[in-house]
Enzyme design. Sequence first.
Site, PDB file in Angstrom:
ATOM      1  N   GLU A 149      78.572   2.221  22.681  1.00 34.98           N
ATOM      2  CA  GLU A 149      79.507   2.950  23.558  1.00 34.98           C
ATOM      3  C   GLU A 149      80.078   4.214  22.919  1.00 34.98           C
ATOM      4  O   GLU A 149      80.328   5.199  23.614  1.00 34.98           O
ATOM      5  CB  GLU A 149      80.654   2.025  23.998  1.00 34.98           C
ATOM      6  CG  GLU A 149      80.271   0.993  25.050  1.00 34.98           C
ATOM      7  CD  GLU A 149      79.719  -0.305  24.466  1.00 34.98           C
ATOM      8  OE1 GLU A 149      79.378  -0.335  23.263  1.00 34.98           O
ATOM      9  OE2 GLU A 149      79.630  -1.288  25.221  1.00 34.98           O
ATOM     10  N   ALA A 188      76.656  -2.212  30.657  1.00 36.33           N
ATOM     11  CA  ALA A 188      77.181  -1.756  31.949  1.00 36.33           C
ATOM     12  C   ALA A 188      76.287  -0.645  32.471  1.00 36.33           C
ATOM     13  O   ALA A 188      75.730   0.133  31.685  1.00 36.33           O
ATOM     14  CB  ALA A 188      78.596  -1.229  31.760  1.00 36.33           C
ATOM     15  N   GLY A 202      77.548  -3.949  27.045  1.00 36.40           N
ATOM     16  CA  GLY A 202      77.935  -5.155  27.787  1.00 36.40           C
ATOM     17  C   GLY A 202      76.912  -6.275  27.678  1.00 36.40           C
ATOM     18  O   GLY A 202      77.259  -7.452  27.829  1.00 36.40           O
TER      19      GLY A 202
HETATM   20  N1  COA Z   1      72.957   1.941  32.617  1.00 36.77           N
HETATM   21  C1  COA Z   1      72.196   2.526  33.574  1.00 36.77           C
HETATM   22  N2  COA Z   1      70.879   2.708  33.462  1.00 36.77           N
HETATM   23  C2  COA Z   1      70.293   2.293  32.330  1.00 36.77           C
HETATM   24  C3  COA Z   1      71.010   1.701  31.288  1.00 36.77           C
HETATM   25  C4  COA Z   1      72.400   1.525  31.473  1.00 36.77           C
HETATM   26  N3  COA Z   1      73.178   0.931  30.552  1.00 36.77           N
HETATM   27  N4  COA Z   1      70.167   1.415  30.287  1.00 36.77           N
HETATM   28  C5  COA Z   1      68.951   1.808  30.696  1.00 36.77           C
HETATM   29  N5  COA Z   1      69.026   2.340  31.918  1.00 36.77           N
HETATM   30  C6  COA Z   1      67.924   2.885  32.737  1.00 36.77           C
HETATM   31  C7  COA Z   1      67.440   4.226  32.241  1.00 36.77           C
HETATM   32  O1  COA Z   1      68.283   5.260  32.706  1.00 36.77           O
HETATM   33  C8  COA Z   1      66.064   4.250  32.845  1.00 36.77           C
HETATM   34  O2  COA Z   1      66.196   4.533  34.221  1.00 36.77           O
HETATM   35  P1  COA Z   1      65.199   5.614  34.935  1.00 36.77           P
HETATM   36  O3  COA Z   1      63.822   5.052  34.731  1.00 36.77           O
HETATM   37  O4  COA Z   1      65.648   5.599  36.349  1.00 36.77           O
HETATM   38  O5  COA Z   1      65.426   6.898  34.205  1.00 36.77           O
HETATM   39  C9  COA Z   1      65.616   2.790  32.750  1.00 36.77           C
HETATM   40  O6  COA Z   1      66.810   2.023  32.629  1.00 36.77           O
HETATM   41  C10 COA Z   1      64.749   2.486  31.548  1.00 36.77           C
HETATM   42  O7  COA Z   1      65.431   2.958  30.407  1.00 36.77           O
HETATM   43  P2  COA Z   1      64.793   4.022  29.385  1.00 36.77           P
HETATM   44  O8  COA Z   1      65.918   4.674  28.652  1.00 36.77           O
HETATM   45  O9  COA Z   1      63.832   4.918  30.094  1.00 36.77           O
HETATM   46  O10 COA Z   1      63.967   3.048  28.444  1.00 36.77           O
HETATM   47  P3  COA Z   1      63.819   3.107  26.876  1.00 36.77           P
HETATM   48  O11 COA Z   1      62.866   2.034  26.514  1.00 36.77           O
HETATM   49  O12 COA Z   1      63.488   4.498  26.428  1.00 36.77           O
HETATM   50  O13 COA Z   1      65.277   2.736  26.299  1.00 36.77           O
HETATM   51  C11 COA Z   1      67.340   1.545  26.132  1.00 36.77           C
HETATM   52  C12 COA Z   1      65.879   1.516  26.637  1.00 36.77           C
HETATM   53  C13 COA Z   1      68.008   0.274  26.654  1.00 36.77           C
HETATM   54  C14 COA Z   1      67.368   1.561  24.609  1.00 36.77           C
HETATM   55  C15 COA Z   1      68.044   2.815  26.652  1.00 36.77           C
HETATM   56  O14 COA Z   1      67.843   2.885  28.056  1.00 36.77           O
HETATM   57  C16 COA Z   1      69.522   2.875  26.395  1.00 36.77           C
HETATM   58  O15 COA Z   1      69.934   3.223  25.299  1.00 36.77           O
HETATM   59  N6  COA Z   1      70.334   2.519  27.403  1.00 36.77           N
HETATM   60  C17 COA Z   1      71.782   2.666  27.328  1.00 36.77           C
HETATM   61  C18 COA Z   1      72.403   1.532  26.563  1.00 36.77           C
HETATM   62  C19 COA Z   1      73.910   1.746  26.487  1.00 36.77           C
HETATM   63  O16 COA Z   1      74.398   2.767  26.039  1.00 36.77           O
HETATM   64  N7  COA Z   1      74.680   0.710  26.919  1.00 36.77           N
HETATM   65  C20 COA Z   1      76.103   0.770  26.925  1.00 36.77           C
HETATM   66  C21 COA Z   1      76.599   1.222  28.253  1.00 36.77           C
HETATM   67  S1  COA Z   1      78.354   1.474  28.282  1.00 36.77           S
END
Ligand code: COA
Length: 259
Positions: A133, A65, A110
């Site tokens: 989460e 999400a 999600g």
């Molecule tokens: N919601 C909103 N934005 C998200 C996202 C999410 N679930 N997951 C990644 N993004 C965004 C980041 O904020 C970043 O945006 P920005 O460039 O504007 O700052 C972009 O996607 C790239 O992510 P980034 O974190 O810079 O890349 P990374 O390679 O270092 O890490 C992930 C990738 C997916 C491991 C990491 O982004 C992450 O842990 N995301 C959250 C996952 C999560 O907790 N999901 C459950 C949600 S309830």
Amino acid sequence: MTDTIAISQHEAVGWIEIDREQKANALNLDSLKALDQAIEVYRNDESVRCIVITGKGGKAFCAGADIAYYVDIEPLQALAFMQYAQTVLAKLEELPKPVIAAVNGYALGGGMELSLACDIRIASENAIFGLPEVNLGLFPGWGGTQRLPRAVGLSVAKTMILTGSRISASKAEQIGLVAGVVPPSELRAHAAGIARQLADKSPTSLMLAKQAINRAYDTDLRTGQQLEAVQLALVYSGRDAQEGINAFMENRKPQYTGA
Ligand code: COA
């Protein structure tokens, strides 16, 4: 189709691509709605016999999400969002055609729950699965607490959900979460191969089998078997079963139409 969900049909296979690469393919309300529409397009298109869902780019299938949506959210808004996402994922699970998740990178939150609503999961070697989460003070709300234990058992599910830890594609294969792991460059071709295999089968038998399997965890063995027998009897309401049997007897390849 929209700027966040792309659909394309190749022969009898309908592809759905989550296209929000700059946000690791995280799903906000608009992209969930677009996913919902894509599912409906394919549900109503008889020429599509199998669906593949994947993410754009090499990094993420779907990072879950869109966390931005949760900033300052009210409880009733959160409830509506969860219930809508659950409805969309349940549509996939109950769709009368098989759905393959081709997991091409991060499948978190999600994103992992989306893959769990699909019938078959395959992954690229760089795929990472997790329900992180709890690291945000939340817990999974798109079906993860219910589908993950059914997919891999209580112990692994509780460990993943309560610790928020991630697992690799090879670990996912080891615990039966994914049906195969291939190099990233081969994932789409691998998914297309399985999809073609499914598309060549009788759509009626796949639909009725999927419905019976979906009830396997919701019902007792005897009731499930009764449903299985009734579903199997229903196969004979179409011509495909006769075609399959005749083709075997005549030593030829069957031509299934779903009629
Ligand atoms: N919601 C909103 N934005 C998200 C996202 C999410 N679930 N997951 C990644 N993004 C965004 C980041 O904020 C970043 O945006 P920005 O460039 O504007 O700052 C972009 O996607 C790239 O992510 P980034 O974190 O810079 O890349 P990374 O390679 O270092 O890490 C992930 C990738 C997916 C491991 C990491 O982004 C992450 O842990 N995301 C959250 C996952 C999560 O907790 N999901 C459950 C949600 S309830």
